[in-house]
Scaffold this active site. Structure first.
Site, short mmCIF file in Angstrom:
data_model
loop_
_atom_site.label_atom_id
_atom_site.label_comp_id
_atom_site.label_asym_id
_atom_site.label_seq_id
_atom_site.Cartn_x
_atom_site.Cartn_y
_atom_site.Cartn_z
N ARG A 221 40.63 25.29 44.30
CA ARG A 221 41.63 25.61 45.32
C ARG A 221 41.72 24.03 46.07
O ARG A 221 40.71 23.51 46.29
CB ARG A 221 41.16 26.66 46.19
CG ARG A 221 41.37 27.92 45.76
CD ARG A 221 42.80 28.13 45.63
NE ARG A 221 43.13 29.82 45.17
CZ ARG A 221 43.26 30.27 43.96
NH1 ARG A 221 43.34 29.16 42.87
NH2 ARG A 221 43.43 31.49 43.79
N HIS A 269 49.02 22.99 39.80
CA HIS A 269 48.17 24.29 39.77
C HIS A 269 48.52 25.20 38.55
O HIS A 269 48.96 26.21 38.32
CB HIS A 269 48.64 25.25 40.95
CG HIS A 269 47.69 26.23 41.13
ND1 HIS A 269 47.39 26.69 42.51
CD2 HIS A 269 46.89 27.11 40.46
CE1 HIS A 269 46.36 27.52 42.35
NE2 HIS A 269 46.22 27.91 41.25
P1 NAP Z 1 33.77 33.98 39.47
O1 NAP Z 1 33.56 34.65 38.21
O2 NAP Z 1 33.68 34.91 40.60
O3 NAP Z 1 32.53 32.65 39.76
C1 NAP Z 1 32.44 32.17 41.10
C2 NAP Z 1 31.15 31.29 40.77
O4 NAP Z 1 31.04 30.67 42.06
C3 NAP Z 1 29.96 32.11 40.74
O5 NAP Z 1 29.04 31.68 39.98
C4 NAP Z 1 29.19 32.07 41.95
O6 NAP Z 1 27.85 32.11 42.13
C5 NAP Z 1 29.77 30.81 42.54
N1 NAP Z 1 29.79 30.79 43.90
C6 NAP Z 1 30.52 31.23 45.04
N2 NAP Z 1 30.16 30.95 46.19
C7 NAP Z 1 29.14 30.12 46.27
C8 NAP Z 1 28.38 29.51 47.08
N3 NAP Z 1 28.55 29.30 48.32
N4 NAP Z 1 27.66 28.38 46.53
C9 NAP Z 1 27.42 28.13 45.09
N5 NAP Z 1 27.97 28.99 44.00
C10 NAP Z 1 28.94 29.73 44.62
O7 NAP Z 1 35.10 33.05 39.50
P2 NAP Z 1 36.14 32.62 38.12
O8 NAP Z 1 36.72 33.73 37.60
O9 NAP Z 1 35.17 31.76 37.58
O10 NAP Z 1 36.97 31.79 39.35
C11 NAP Z 1 36.80 30.96 39.87
C12 NAP Z 1 37.72 30.14 40.79
O11 NAP Z 1 38.65 29.40 40.03
C13 NAP Z 1 38.64 31.32 41.33
O12 NAP Z 1 38.26 31.75 42.52
C14 NAP Z 1 40.10 30.63 41.72
O13 NAP Z 1 39.99 30.15 42.86
C15 NAP Z 1 40.00 29.19 40.68
N6 NAP Z 1 40.84 29.39 39.68
C16 NAP Z 1 41.97 28.19 39.74
C17 NAP Z 1 42.93 28.48 38.81
C18 NAP Z 1 44.04 27.21 38.63
O14 NAP Z 1 44.96 27.65 37.75
N7 NAP Z 1 43.71 26.05 39.07
C19 NAP Z 1 42.99 29.57 37.72
C20 NAP Z 1 42.08 30.63 37.93
C21 NAP Z 1 41.07 30.49 38.89
P3 NAP Z 1 27.04 33.63 41.40
O15 NAP Z 1 27.22 33.63 40.24
O16 NAP Z 1 25.64 33.18 42.08
O17 NAP Z 1 27.66 34.60 42.40
C1 GLV Z 2 44.93 31.14 40.02
O1 GLV Z 2 44.74 30.07 40.60
C2 GLV Z 2 43.97 32.08 39.98
O2 GLV Z 2 43.24 32.26 40.94
O3 GLV Z 2 44.15 32.97 39.08
#
Ligand code: NAP
Ligand code: GLV
Length: 306
Positions: A221, A269
């Site tokens: 983000r 994005h």
């Molecule tokens: P997820 O499975 O919830 O993973 C989040 C990771 O971040 C976990 O390993 C978590 O640690 C870690 N984390 C959270 N808060 C933290 C902190 N304060 N300090 C250190 N580590 C922390 O999420 P995901 O599905 O991988 O997605 C991640 C993000 O990608 C989404 O929230 C979204 O904003 C972004 N995204 C972007 C796009 C795009 O097109 N650009 C698309 C999809 C998603 P723990 O494992 O210890 O809980």
């Molecule tokens: C895209 O940014 C998502 O959070 O899936």
């Protein structure tokens, strides 16, 4: 059951059709003010009015991985929030990050400039050991990206809130592990959720701790990055470049300096797009599981904010 759909910046027609096909026999409606109370909602960045008018939802399904837009709203106290859990996004994120990494390390932009001048000239090969990659966030997307980067034999390390053990990835966790993680990284990939704890996490102080010639890939983000701190460190030469897919204001305003900075690449994005058919199938499976009283993956912990 009644399922209501309310998603900003999204054409509703194909979603309503796909939900209708995946949940035959249920009522699928596009929300408008006054729509009767539904059982479940499928949303992306809905208005507050939607939530205020639907206080009795059993579940809200977010058609993306990040729930930061939802967490800014007043949510019904008892309603489960469920996000898309991979749904075809992890492999897209892996290919996008590997592309940005390889483009930088193999100097492909430089070769493209040479081509435009009809110039055949080699650059000194770079060693991948000199480009350790640090991935912030080792969740569904971060772990898939870590595996893909390790496949190309870059040194990989990751950082998460809680400790992890991932083969081939040196794992750090918590505040205590953050400094060591940064100092051992030259390429920094952000795949954290945006929460009060992670807002502005890529700032002058943290980015200065990366190895000299650092490279930033932000695919999480825009709010994770302090824009002016990135520009200052690029201009001072401490950082070599950045690939940015997400921004504090989207679309990125025409006057924003990121558009014209020679060391920054901008994409709109698009690193991992929601796959409609796969996401609808996932949501339908989860609705059925919740109705049977079974647990589902991707339930958001409201305290943590992700
Ligand atoms: P997820 O499975 O919830 O993973 C989040 C990771 O971040 C976990 O390993 C978590 O640690 C870690 N984390 C959270 N808060 C933290 C902190 N304060 N300090 C250190 N580590 C922390 O999420 P995901 O599905 O991988 O997605 C991640 C993000 O990608 C989404 O929230 C979204 O904003 C972004 N995204 C972007 C796009 C795009 O097109 N650009 C698309 C999809 C998603 P723990 O494992 O210890 O809980
Ligand atoms: C895209 O940014 C998502 O959070 O899936």
């Amino acid at each position: 059951m009644r399922i209501v759909f309310c998603a900003s910046d999204t054409k509703p027609g194909p979603w309503l059709e796909a939900l209708g096909a995946a949940l035959p026999g249920d009522t699928i409606e596009l929300w408008q003010p006054g729509t009767p109370q539904a059982d479940y909602a499928v949303v992306w960045s809905p208005p507050q009015q939607f939530l205020d008018e639907q206080p009795g939802l059993k579940g809200i399904f977010n058609i993306g991985a990040g729930v930061d837009a939802l967490m800014k709203l007043r949510l019904p106290a008892e309603t489960r929030l469920v996000r898309i859990d991979d749904g075809g996004m992890a492999v897209q994120m892996a290919e996008f990050v590997c592309h940005a990494l390889v483009r930088h390390v193999r100097e492909l932009d430089g070769y493209e400039q040479d081509r435009q001048q009809g110039k055949w000239s080699f650059r000194k090969p770079r060693l991948r050991q000199d480009y350790p990659v640090g991935i912030m966030g080792l969740g569904v997307l971060g772990q898939r990206v870590a595996q893909a980067v390790a496949h190309f034999e870059f040194p990989v390390q990751g950082w998460s809130r809680t400790p992890k053990q991932i083969p081939g990835v040196r794992c750090h966790s918590g505040q205590a592990g953050f400094t060591e993680f940064l100092a051992a990284s030259r390429v920094l990939v952000c795949l954290l959720p945006l929460t009060p704890d992670t807002e502005g996490i890529m700032n002058r102080e943290s980015l200065s701790r990366l190895q000299p010639g650092g490279y930033v890939i932000n695919v999480a983000r825009g709010g994770h990055l302090v824009d002016e701190d990135l520009i200052a460190l690029l201009d001072s030469g401490h950082l070599a470049g950045a690939a940015l897919d997400v921004f504090r204001t989207e679309p990125l305003p025409a006057a924003h300096p990121f558009w014209r900075h020679p060391k920054i690449t901008v994409t709109p994005h698009t690193s991992a797009r929601t796959q409609r058919e796969e996401s609808v199938a996932q949501i339908a499976r989860k609705i059925h599981a919740l109705e049977r009283g079974e647990p589902v993956a991707g339930v958001v912990d409201r305290e943590r904010g992700y």
